[in-house]
Write an enzyme that holds these catalytic residues in place. Structure first.
Site, PDB file in Angstrom:
ATOM      1  N   GLY A   8       0.827  -1.216   0.000  1.00 30.38           N
ATOM      2  CA  GLY A   8       0.000   0.000   0.000  1.00 30.38           C
ATOM      3  C   GLY A   8       0.855   1.256   0.000  1.00 30.38           C
ATOM      4  N   ASP A  13      -0.836   7.285   3.166  1.00 26.72           N
ATOM      5  CA  ASP A  13       0.060   6.983   4.292  1.00 26.72           C
ATOM      6  C   ASP A  13       1.358   6.353   3.804  1.00 26.72           C
ATOM      7  N   LEU A  80      -0.431  -1.559   4.715  1.00 29.88           N
ATOM      8  CA  LEU A  80      -1.325  -0.404   4.558  1.00 29.88           C
ATOM      9  C   LEU A  80      -2.259  -0.623   3.368  1.00 29.88           C
ATOM     10  N   SER A  84      -9.902   1.235   0.893  1.00 27.70           N
ATOM     11  CA  SER A  84     -10.008   1.981   2.154  1.00 27.70           C
ATOM     12  C   SER A  84     -11.237   2.882   2.245  1.00 27.70           C
ATOM     13  N   TYR A  95     -15.012  -7.817  -2.706  1.00 27.80           N
ATOM     14  CA  TYR A  95     -13.682  -7.335  -3.087  1.00 27.80           C
ATOM     15  C   TYR A  95     -12.980  -6.728  -1.865  1.00 27.80           C
ATOM     16  N   THR A 125      -8.237   0.356  12.312  1.00 27.81           N
ATOM     17  CA  THR A 125      -8.987   1.600  12.140  1.00 27.81           C
ATOM     18  C   THR A 125     -10.028   1.852  13.227  1.00 27.81           C
ATOM     19  N   GLU A 127     -12.847   2.773  12.643  1.00 26.08           N
ATOM     20  CA  GLU A 127     -14.138   2.278  12.129  1.00 26.08           C
ATOM     21  C   GLU A 127     -14.576   0.999  12.842  1.00 26.08           C
ATOM     22  N   TYR A 149     -16.390  -2.711   5.079  1.00 26.01           N
ATOM     23  CA  TYR A 149     -14.990  -2.319   5.308  1.00 26.01           C
ATOM     24  C   TYR A 149     -14.599  -2.615   6.757  1.00 26.01           C
ATOM     25  N   LYS A 153     -11.907  -5.260   8.248  1.00 18.08           N
ATOM     26  CA  LYS A 153     -10.789  -4.782   9.078  1.00 18.08           C
ATOM     27  C   LYS A 153     -10.811  -5.426  10.464  1.00 18.08           C
ATOM     28  N   HIS A 179      -7.148  10.362   9.418  1.00 18.58           N
ATOM     29  CA  HIS A 179      -6.042  11.290   9.201  1.00 18.58           C
ATOM     30  C   HIS A 179      -5.992  11.664   7.724  1.00 18.58           C
TER      31      HIS A 179
HETATM   32  P1  NAP Z   1      -5.216   4.813   0.567  1.00 18.73           P
HETATM   33  O1  NAP Z   1      -4.673   6.162   0.206  1.00 18.73           O
HETATM   34  O2  NAP Z   1      -6.516   4.378  -0.007  1.00 18.73           O
HETATM   35  O3  NAP Z   1      -4.078   3.731   0.183  1.00 18.73           O
HETATM   36  C1  NAP Z   1      -4.365   2.362   0.085  1.00 18.73           C
HETATM   37  C2  NAP Z   1      -3.202   1.683  -0.586  1.00 18.73           C
HETATM   38  O4  NAP Z   1      -3.518   0.291  -0.772  1.00 18.73           O
HETATM   39  C3  NAP Z   1      -2.869   2.214  -2.001  1.00 18.73           C
HETATM   40  O5  NAP Z   1      -1.487   2.196  -2.186  1.00 18.73           O
HETATM   41  C4  NAP Z   1      -3.526   1.175  -2.907  1.00 18.73           C
HETATM   42  O6  NAP Z   1      -2.975   1.126  -4.197  1.00 18.73           O
HETATM   43  C5  NAP Z   1      -3.198  -0.072  -2.103  1.00 18.73           C
HETATM   44  N1  NAP Z   1      -3.958  -1.248  -2.510  1.00 18.73           N
HETATM   45  C6  NAP Z   1      -5.304  -1.356  -2.697  1.00 18.73           C
HETATM   46  N2  NAP Z   1      -5.621  -2.605  -3.072  1.00 18.73           N
HETATM   47  C7  NAP Z   1      -4.450  -3.311  -3.110  1.00 18.73           C
HETATM   48  C8  NAP Z   1      -4.115  -4.646  -3.430  1.00 18.73           C
HETATM   49  N3  NAP Z   1      -5.039  -5.508  -3.808  1.00 18.73           N
HETATM   50  N4  NAP Z   1      -2.812  -5.029  -3.348  1.00 18.73           N
HETATM   51  C9  NAP Z   1      -1.851  -4.144  -2.991  1.00 18.73           C
HETATM   52  N5  NAP Z   1      -2.107  -2.847  -2.679  1.00 18.73           N
HETATM   53  C10 NAP Z   1      -3.393  -2.455  -2.742  1.00 18.73           C
HETATM   54  O7  NAP Z   1      -5.338   4.682   2.145  1.00 18.73           O
HETATM   55  P2  NAP Z   1      -4.603   5.492   3.317  1.00 18.73           P
HETATM   56  O8  NAP Z   1      -5.481   6.616   3.740  1.00 18.73           O
HETATM   57  O9  NAP Z   1      -3.201   5.734   2.938  1.00 18.73           O
HETATM   58  O10 NAP Z   1      -4.678   4.417   4.498  1.00 18.73           O
HETATM   59  C11 NAP Z   1      -3.657   3.427   4.650  1.00 18.73           C
HETATM   60  C12 NAP Z   1      -4.228   2.247   5.422  1.00 18.73           C
HETATM   61  O11 NAP Z   1      -4.680   2.684   6.696  1.00 18.73           O
HETATM   62  C13 NAP Z   1      -5.434   1.566   4.782  1.00 18.73           C
HETATM   63  O12 NAP Z   1      -5.348   0.195   5.078  1.00 18.73           O
HETATM   64  C14 NAP Z   1      -6.633   2.172   5.498  1.00 18.73           C
HETATM   65  O13 NAP Z   1      -7.720   1.275   5.485  1.00 18.73           O
HETATM   66  C15 NAP Z   1      -6.060   2.359   6.883  1.00 18.73           C
HETATM   67  N6  NAP Z   1      -6.612   3.469   7.678  1.00 18.73           N
HETATM   68  C16 NAP Z   1      -6.665   4.721   7.147  1.00 18.73           C
HETATM   69  C17 NAP Z   1      -7.116   5.773   7.921  1.00 18.73           C
HETATM   70  C18 NAP Z   1      -7.202   7.175   7.380  1.00 18.73           C
HETATM   71  O14 NAP Z   1      -7.911   7.997   7.974  1.00 18.73           O
HETATM   72  N7  NAP Z   1      -6.488   7.496   6.315  1.00 18.73           N
HETATM   73  C19 NAP Z   1      -7.504   5.532   9.261  1.00 18.73           C
HETATM   74  C20 NAP Z   1      -7.409   4.246   9.764  1.00 18.73           C
HETATM   75  C21 NAP Z   1      -6.931   3.217   8.966  1.00 18.73           C
HETATM   76  P3  NAP Z   1      -3.412   2.186  -5.352  1.00 18.73           P
HETATM   77  O15 NAP Z   1      -2.604   3.427  -5.082  1.00 18.73           O
HETATM   78  O16 NAP Z   1      -3.021   1.495  -6.613  1.00 18.73           O
HETATM   79  O17 NAP Z   1      -4.875   2.423  -5.204  1.00 18.73           O
HETATM   80  O1  G4F Z   2     -14.088  10.917   4.694  1.00 13.44           O
HETATM   81  P1  G4F Z   2     -14.900   9.702   4.890  1.00 13.44           P
HETATM   82  O2  G4F Z   2     -15.263   8.910   3.684  1.00 13.44           O
HETATM   83  O3  G4F Z   2     -14.110   8.820   5.958  1.00 13.44           O
HETATM   84  P2  G4F Z   2     -14.582   7.619   6.920  1.00 13.44           P
HETATM   85  O4  G4F Z   2     -15.796   6.972   6.437  1.00 13.44           O
HETATM   86  O5  G4F Z   2     -14.582   8.162   8.315  1.00 13.44           O
HETATM   87  O6  G4F Z   2     -13.379   6.582   6.727  1.00 13.44           O
HETATM   88  C1  G4F Z   2     -12.010   7.019   6.758  1.00 13.44           C
HETATM   89  O7  G4F Z   2     -11.526   6.960   8.078  1.00 13.44           O
HETATM   90  C2  G4F Z   2     -11.481   5.646   8.655  1.00 13.44           C
HETATM   91  C3  G4F Z   2     -10.951   5.791  10.071  1.00 13.44           C
HETATM   92  O8  G4F Z   2     -11.998   6.135  10.938  1.00 13.44           O
HETATM   93  C4  G4F Z   2     -10.578   4.770   7.813  1.00 13.44           C
HETATM   94  F1  G4F Z   2     -10.513   3.517   8.356  1.00 13.44           F
HETATM   95  C5  G4F Z   2     -11.125   4.687   6.393  1.00 13.44           C
HETATM   96  O9  G4F Z   2     -10.206   3.929   5.593  1.00 13.44           O
HETATM   97  C6  G4F Z   2     -11.210   6.100   5.829  1.00 13.44           C
HETATM   98  O10 G4F Z   2      -9.902   6.604   5.705  1.00 13.44           O
HETATM   99  O11 G4F Z   2     -16.254  10.063   5.641  1.00 13.44           O
HETATM  100  C7  G4F Z   2     -16.275  10.744   6.878  1.00 13.44           C
HETATM  101  C8  G4F Z   2     -17.723  11.117   7.207  1.00 13.44           C
HETATM  102  C9  G4F Z   2     -18.700   9.940   7.066  1.00 13.44           C
HETATM  103  O12 G4F Z   2     -19.594   9.929   8.143  1.00 13.44           O
HETATM  104  C10 G4F Z   2     -19.456  10.238   5.773  1.00 13.44           C
HETATM  105  O13 G4F Z   2     -20.785   9.743   5.736  1.00 13.44           O
HETATM  106  O14 G4F Z   2     -18.154  12.104   6.276  1.00 13.44           O
HETATM  107  C11 G4F Z   2     -19.444  11.755   5.823  1.00 13.44           C
HETATM  108  N1  G4F Z   2     -19.665  12.374   4.488  1.00 13.44           N
HETATM  109  C12 G4F Z   2     -20.562  13.334   4.226  1.00 13.44           C
HETATM  110  N2  G4F Z   2     -20.560  13.622   2.916  1.00 13.44           N
HETATM  111  C13 G4F Z   2     -19.047  12.044   3.341  1.00 13.44           C
HETATM  112  C14 G4F Z   2     -19.620  12.838   2.346  1.00 13.44           C
HETATM  113  N3  G4F Z   2     -18.064  11.156   3.077  1.00 13.44           N
HETATM  114  C15 G4F Z   2     -17.623  11.080   1.785  1.00 13.44           C
HETATM  115  N4  G4F Z   2     -16.609  10.219   1.503  1.00 13.44           N
HETATM  116  N5  G4F Z   2     -18.177  11.814   0.772  1.00 13.44           N
HETATM  117  C16 G4F Z   2     -19.183  12.712   0.994  1.00 13.44           C
HETATM  118  O15 G4F Z   2     -19.673  13.371   0.081  1.00 13.44           O
END
Ligand code: NAP
Ligand code: G4F
Length: 347
Positions: A8, A13, A80, A84, A95, A125, A127, A149, A153, A179
């Protein structure tokens, strides 16, 4: 110098983490999946660094995962990789499970079979908690996944814990709260808002269409959270750790802060699907707001963005990890929003 393998690495991240690891003089193996268009843009700044190697791999393919782990012989593996997006997981549940749940199983099994000394980090997460009550969440709070999701997770979280207990693997679950950053995917709410605001200022669109504005999140900066991941895997104390700011804001707060940053004061009128944000006042800042009119509707609700189930509130207590590591976030909510707005408006 250690060998770090990141699944990832092309994501938000992964790119910050790779930069951080290189700054600590480690060798970094970044795994990217095959795509029909370039997916290494976030790694552009470091792609030619002598200590980075970009290799193909996919966590949905057992042979690919096993080969990478057996051939690279890493000291650390950070998983990572994920589908996501919570909303997308309702449309692509199988998927999402293949990547987020079984993908983690493939990595853990490879580590168990090839080298049990590898330190493993799983991107868990907030979540997992479901966020249905008003509580501030810690490692003892109960899980209640509310999306495919989160369910996937949870499987990965339990497996990571179980492999620690059953096979003495050095595994870490980083339970990270939301984040964000200028590198955030474009369909997450924060980035959608800052990109939407940029398009409104440029006169390309009149309004941003969003779903649930009441959702409350504990939003930190991805850079701070990658620093936490690095400190965590070097703790020598495998376990499950929450990483959070402890502060909580609504989607509406994010909108207000982003628009205030460019000198626009919003007023929210109506309720439910009829809620709108209109421009109430404009004041002078470095941003050009001449394309935006007083009383212009700049935010509208589109029910297409509502989820079958949503997570109302996520606010975390990361005391356990902070006390052990000394980590704390450096970038405030206001600074995060300002950085994202500045980046998207300049784009
Ligand atoms: P992201 O930007 O969506 O990055 C996900 C990464 O996974 C990308 O590099 C993606 O590749 C890769 N990937 C997807 N499917 C894959 C597969 N089949 N094989 C190998 N790589 C694959 O997510 P992020 O925000 O950096 O988050 C990183 C991790 O932390 C994720 O696991 C997410 O669920 C978790 N997380 C995120 C948050 C948050 O708020 N950001 C919070 C808690 C946990 P592509 O670039 O090709 O799409
Ligand atoms: O930005 P979001 O899509 O993030 P969400 O669902 O909190 O998930 C993110 O954080 C998780 C950690 O808590 C990660 F595990 C996960 O991979 C991802 O990075 O939505 C945040 C909130 C939700 O309640 C959603 O319903 O915003 C609300 N929202 C309102 N309007 C929207 C929208 N979300 C999205 N994506 N798009 C909208 O138009």
């Amino acid at each position: 110098m250690s060998k770090y393998l990141i699944f990832g690495a092309t994501g938000q991240d992964g790119s910050y983490l790779a930069e951080l690891l290189l700054s600590h003089r480690h060798e970094v193996f970044c795994i990217k999946r095959r795509s029909s268009s370039i997916n290494t843009m976030r790694l552009d700044g470091i792609i030619n660094h002598p200590s980075i190697k970009i290799l193909h791999g996919d966590v949905t393919d057992t042979a690919s995962v096993m080969q990478l782990i057996s051939q690279i012989k890493p000291d650390f593996v950070l998983n990572l990789a994920a589908q996501s997006h919570v909303g997308v997981s309702f449309n692509e549940p199988e998927y999402t499970a293949q990547v987020d749940a079984i993908g983690t199983l493939r990595i853990l099994e490879s580590i168990r079979l090839f080298n049990r000394n590898i330190v493993f980090y799983q991107a868990s997460t907030s979540e997992l908690f479901g966020g249905l009550d008003d509580k501030i969440l810690d490692e003892n709070s109960s899980f209640n996944p509310r999306s495919p999701y989160a369910a996937a997770k949870l499987y990965a979280y339990q497996l990571t814990k179980m492999y620690r207990e059953a096979y003495s693997l050095q595994t870490f679950n980083g339970i990270l709260f939301n984040h964000e950053s200028p590198r955030r995917g474009e369909n997450f709410v924060t980035r959608k808002i800052t990109m939407g605001l940029s398009n409104i200022l440029k006169g390309k669109f009149k309004s941003i269409k969003l779903g649930n504005l009441d959702a409350l999140r504990d939003w930190g900066h991805a850079k701070d959270y990658c620093e936490a991941m690095y400190q965590m895997v070097n703790l020598n104390k495998p376990g499950d750790y929450i990483v959070a700011t402890g502060e909580c804001y609504s989607v509406r707060d994010f909108l207000n802060t982003a628009f205030q940053e460019v000198g626009i004061k919003l007023k929210f009128v109506g309720s439910g699907v009829l809620e709108q944000a209109i421009v109430m006042e404009k004041s002078k800042t470095d941003y050009n707001t001449e394309n935006v009119a007083i009383n212009q509707v700049v935010v509208e609700i589109d029910p297409i963005f509502f989820r079958p189930l949503d997570v109302p509130k996520l606010q975390g207590n990361s005391q356990k990890f902070r006390e052990l590591s000394g980590w704390s976030p450096k970038i405030t909510f206001r600074e995060l929003v300002a950085e994202m707005v500045k980046y998207d408006v300049a784009f």
